[in-house]
Design a protein around this motif. Sequence first.
Motif, short mmCIF file in Angstrom:
data_model
loop_
_atom_site.label_atom_id
_atom_site.label_comp_id
_atom_site.label_asym_id
_atom_site.label_seq_id
_atom_site.Cartn_x
_atom_site.Cartn_y
_atom_site.Cartn_z
N ARG A 65 0.83 -1.22 0.00
CA ARG A 65 0.00 0.00 0.00
C ARG A 65 0.86 1.26 0.00
O ARG A 65 1.98 1.28 0.53
N ILE A 66 0.35 2.29 -0.62
CA ILE A 66 1.00 3.59 -0.54
C ILE A 66 0.29 4.43 0.52
O ILE A 66 -0.85 4.15 0.89
N MET A 67 0.96 5.45 1.00
CA MET A 67 0.38 6.32 2.01
C MET A 67 0.96 7.71 1.86
O MET A 67 2.03 7.90 1.27
N ASN A 68 0.25 8.70 2.40
CA ASN A 68 0.77 10.06 2.39
C ASN A 68 1.60 10.30 3.65
O ASN A 68 1.74 9.42 4.51
N GLY A 69 2.14 11.51 3.75
CA GLY A 69 3.02 11.81 4.88
C GLY A 69 2.33 11.70 6.22
O GLY A 69 2.92 11.20 7.18
N ARG A 70 1.10 12.16 6.29
CA ARG A 70 0.38 12.07 7.57
C ARG A 70 0.20 10.63 8.00
O ARG A 70 0.42 10.28 9.17
N GLN A 71 -0.17 9.77 7.06
CA GLN A 71 -0.34 8.36 7.38
C GLN A 71 0.98 7.70 7.78
O GLN A 71 1.01 6.84 8.66
#
Length: 337
Positions: free
Chosen positions: A251-257
């Motif tokens: 999975r990919i995620m953003n910085g907050r995640q």
Amino acid sequence: MNTKRWIALVVAAAILGISLVINSAFAIFQSTLGTGVDDLLATAQTDVSEEVIEDGDFNKRIAVLNVEGTIQDTGEASALLGQTGYNHGLFMEQLEQVKNDDTVKAVMLKVNSPGGGVVESAEIHDKITEIQEETKKPFYVSMGATAASGGYYISAPADKIFVNRETMTGSLGVIMQTVNYGKLAEKYGVEFVTIKSGPFKDIGNPTREMTADEQAILQEMLNDSYESFVDVIAEGRDMSEEQVKKLADGRIMNGRQAVDAKLADDFGFEEDVLAALRTDFNLEDAQVFEYGASQGLGSLFSMKLNSLFGKDLESQMITKLLTENSSPRMMYLYGEK
């Protein structure tokens, strides 16, 4: 085929021809003048330059290193043909300079990469941990727009990882892709004849479907690389294997995640990372400099090609097709090469 395509093909052929001529010339010089030419070419192509970003104490310096683009060793041909992205040999030389330069007290590693080869990523990771263990120099990572898969792999051993809230990261895992164009070849009457010494010698053959046994062999290889990736994250982020595997499903995620998942430590831009290094390691008056490549023979030829062909997208795509290694390989990579 329209005129523009004919021009693009001629340009690509010309580039390939020029590179072959240069390689031949180098071979003649080497055979005629001996090893002195080898030393000259090595110096011309691999010298590392330094550019001061912020003035300060030369005896207490912060080095800035860049990983920009796909992490892979593309070889000399791509350098001659004008590649301006990531240069693996040059980056490894920069890490060696960091290790041996006593004036370098800390490192900011800027990562803007979707990842790359498993071998190259592991080589960078191992070199960073070697520097940390032998010199105790801290590494802080500043993630840019993308720092996924192999881009995260090389970041994992850092003392701190900083992200932007919109940074695309994660994609923890391994991938291998190949193309099956057997039916297309059959449509046009193209027949491939393969003579091999063993049943698996042509594993990944793009002219036929892969067998279950072949898939099992490749899957075992990928599983080994996946476990190595998990170990790297667990050690670098002080997490258990179980915790990592809950996140390492591609999975990919953003910085907050990423911060919430403890894959990153804090939010910040480059200036924030430098400020943190200064504060955390008493480097308020340190000089900050950035490594780059000197203008050797390879880079000068690259500049000439770029000025000659400009930004013509079609020419660049054909050049890439002619020079890239299309063999299937395991990658810590998000997206396409």
